[in-house]
Motif scaffolding. Sequence first.
Motif, PDB file in Angstrom:
ATOM      1  N   ILE A  70      -9.904 -18.021 102.244  1.00 25.56           N
ATOM      2  CA  ILE A  70      -9.229 -17.836 100.975  1.00 25.56           C
ATOM      3  C   ILE A  70      -8.719 -16.404 100.902  1.00 25.56           C
ATOM      4  O   ILE A  70      -9.195 -15.523 101.614  1.00 25.56           O
ATOM      5  CB  ILE A  70     -10.129 -18.143  99.759  1.00 25.56           C
ATOM      6  N   GLN A  71      -7.755 -16.200 100.031  1.00 25.43           N
ATOM      7  CA  GLN A  71      -7.179 -14.875  99.827  1.00 25.43           C
ATOM      8  C   GLN A  71      -7.335 -14.516  98.363  1.00 25.43           C
ATOM      9  O   GLN A  71      -7.027 -15.326  97.488  1.00 25.43           O
ATOM     10  CB  GLN A  71      -5.706 -14.912 100.219  1.00 25.43           C
ATOM     11  N   VAL A  72      -7.805 -13.301  98.088  1.00 23.51           N
ATOM     12  CA  VAL A  72      -8.051 -12.844  96.723  1.00 23.51           C
ATOM     13  C   VAL A  72      -7.337 -11.509  96.522  1.00 23.51           C
ATOM     14  O   VAL A  72      -7.436 -10.621  97.367  1.00 23.51           O
ATOM     15  CB  VAL A  72      -9.571 -12.661  96.485  1.00 23.51           C
ATOM     16  N   ARG A  73      -6.622 -11.400  95.407  1.00 17.39           N
ATOM     17  CA  ARG A  73      -6.028 -10.116  95.044  1.00 17.39           C
ATOM     18  C   ARG A  73      -6.005  -9.998  93.526  1.00 17.39           C
ATOM     19  O   ARG A  73      -5.991 -11.000  92.809  1.00 17.39           O
ATOM     20  CB  ARG A  73      -4.651  -9.943  95.654  1.00 17.39           C
ATOM     21  N   ALA A  74      -6.007  -8.772  93.057  1.00 13.47           N
ATOM     22  CA  ALA A  74      -6.025  -8.523  91.615  1.00 13.47           C
ATOM     23  C   ALA A  74      -4.624  -8.199  91.130  1.00 13.47           C
ATOM     24  O   ALA A  74      -3.816  -7.624  91.855  1.00 13.47           O
ATOM     25  CB  ALA A  74      -6.954  -7.368  91.292  1.00 13.47           C
ATOM     26  N   TYR A  85      -7.775  -9.295  99.856  1.00 15.34           N
ATOM     27  CA  TYR A  85      -9.033  -9.590 100.522  1.00 15.34           C
ATOM     28  C   TYR A  85      -8.977 -11.000 101.108  1.00 15.34           C
ATOM     29  O   TYR A  85      -8.637 -11.942 100.403  1.00 15.34           O
ATOM     30  CB  TYR A  85     -10.196  -9.489  99.540  1.00 15.34           C
ATOM     31  N   VAL A  86      -9.325 -11.113 102.370  1.00 22.17           N
ATOM     32  CA  VAL A  86      -9.389 -12.419 103.022  1.00 22.17           C
ATOM     33  C   VAL A  86     -10.863 -12.737 103.214  1.00 22.17           C
ATOM     34  O   VAL A  86     -11.620 -11.959 103.818  1.00 22.17           O
ATOM     35  CB  VAL A  86      -8.647 -12.415 104.374  1.00 22.17           C
ATOM     36  N   LEU A  87     -11.277 -13.883 102.681  1.00 22.28           N
ATOM     37  CA  LEU A  87     -12.673 -14.306 102.767  1.00 22.28           C
ATOM     38  C   LEU A  87     -12.787 -15.507 103.686  1.00 22.28           C
ATOM     39  O   LEU A  87     -11.874 -16.330 103.774  1.00 22.28           O
ATOM     40  CB  LEU A  87     -13.181 -14.682 101.373  1.00 22.28           C
TER      41      LEU A  87
END
Length: 117
Positions: free
Chosen positions: A37-41, A112-114
């Motif tokens: 998954i990819q997370v960004r603010a 962020y790549v999780l």
Amino acid sequence: MKKLIFIAALAACFGLSDAKAQNVNGRKLTDIHVDYIQVRAEKSLLANKQWIIFEYGQKKGDYSELYIRDDDGNKLEFNSAIDCVNKMKNYGYELLSVYTEQIDNDTNRPVYVLKRK
């Protein structure tokens, strides 16, 4: 004794009524079983809030479908993207890598790549 049990059950019902399941585009985070998954603010324009954009390969018709929301459809506020990364540990993910995404000439933001453990 029955009165005490009744009061405890009533208190538990009211306490649990505020619990919100987190979801992306109507799909609960507990039901998302992907490897990465990819997370960004994204900062709010009018307030000092951080919204999290969460991508796992889902189809998206609208950019707003990428935000993590509660059961009522309201975007969930996080302290930062790393706050979300830390919470995703509870869903079985760990940080794999971080890269920056250029927003404009002077601004970058981390992505962020999780990876599922």
